[in-house]
Scaffold this motif. Structure first.
Motif: not given
Length: 306
Positions: A61, A87, A91, A101-102, A105, A118
């Motif tokens: 990501i 994922f 990240y 983004s973190l 997720v 994850l």
């Protein structure tokens, strides 16, 4: 407003509030070792998939928020339909919206804990093996000033609790970089994957987080990255024999969506195209239905901001 729009808005708001962000990280740590609807988690962090009616793999990501949104437009309906999303790590670092983004997720893990896995990437580093760049601490400091050290400490705990390896017997191995180096010399997956150990060895952490496939006729040689290994088709075959699997799915290398190597037995998937000025984000969908196994590679073209 759609479910995804609400999640994205909550992620943006959380990434600007140190208290909410800290609570989200701490809550996520407690979820990482729990079994899900289609998987169970073995110590010290190996996810065994017990059902494969639909598993979607998302690559690196790297703080690419807009690409993550585009990928989730494809992926969230699969979760709603009973599928699982995995994922493959990385990240943060490099990207323009790392904290958002973190947060997104982590919110997915919060709201769909039994459907989201994850895994750890090399940009979720152990203290002794930092990547370059690792600018997440600087991003935290710029936004949160005095709260940055506390938040990075929480994130370090989160990184250390992330599972390292996923597998499906008769199906696949899922890792960030490559299978554990122990796969060469082990006859049982429990030994190779260190299942039941108190923690992963340094060798396994390094080889899983940093290794890359090569088409050279080698088994495994030190990587020019300075950590991990380059592994050849023979290594891939040996590792897959431990799970009677068909392919390794991994991230770690920037490619335009996905790339196949070792005769299709290694699939690299990458989901952060805007950070690397690429066109496509990739996802890989694996399913078993009626005794048939299928692997679908999907290209998603994110909208450029502005």
């Amino acid at each position: 407003m759609s479910v995804l729009e609400n999640l994205a808005r909550e992620a943006v708001e959380t990434a600007r509030d140190p208290g909410r962000f800290a609570d989200l990280i701490a809550g996520s740590i407690s979820l990482l070792g729990s079994d899900g609807a289609s998987f169970k988690v073995h110590r010290p962090g190996v996810v065994e998939f017990t059902d494969a009616s639909g598993i979607t793999f998302i690559g690196d990501i790297h703080g690419d928020f807009y690409s993550l949104i585009a990928v989730l437009e494809n992926t969230l309906p699969r979760i709603a339909g009973g599928g699982t999303v995995v994922f493959l790590g990385d990240y943060a670092d490099r990207g323009y919206a790392q904290l958002e983004s973190l947060a997104l997720v982590l919110l997915l893990k919060k709201y769909y804990p039994e459907r989201v896995v994850l895994l750890r990437g090399n940009h979720e580093p152990p203290e002794w093996l930092k990547p370059y760049p690792h600018d997440l601490p600087s991003v935290l400091a710029e936004r949160f000033s005095g709260d940055a050290a506390r938040l990075y400490g929480l994130l370090t705990r989160f990184f250390n609790h992330l599972p390292l390896i996923g597998f499906r017997r008769g199906g696949f191995i899922a890792v960030h970089g490559g299978p554990p180096l122990k796969s060469i010399r082990s006859s049982r997956l429990e030994e190779a994957f260190e299942i039941g150990s108190p923690e992963f060895s340094a060798e396994t952490l390094e080889s899983v987080l940093w290794s890359d496939p090569t088409e050279l006729g080698v088994e495994a040689v030190p990587s020019p990255r300075g950590a991990g290994y380059l592994y050849g088709p023979g290594f891939t075959a040996k590792a897959l024999s431990l799970v009677d699997g068909g392919f390794i799915v991994r991230g770690h290398e920037y490619v335009d969506g996905y790339k196949e190597m070792h005769g299709g037995r290694v699939i690299t998937v990458f989901s952060a195209p805007l950070v690397y000025e690429l066109r496509y984000a990739g996802i890989v969908v694996y399913s078993e239905r009626g005794g048939e196994r299928s692997v679908e590679k999907v290209l998603v073209e994110p909208k450029r901001p502005g």
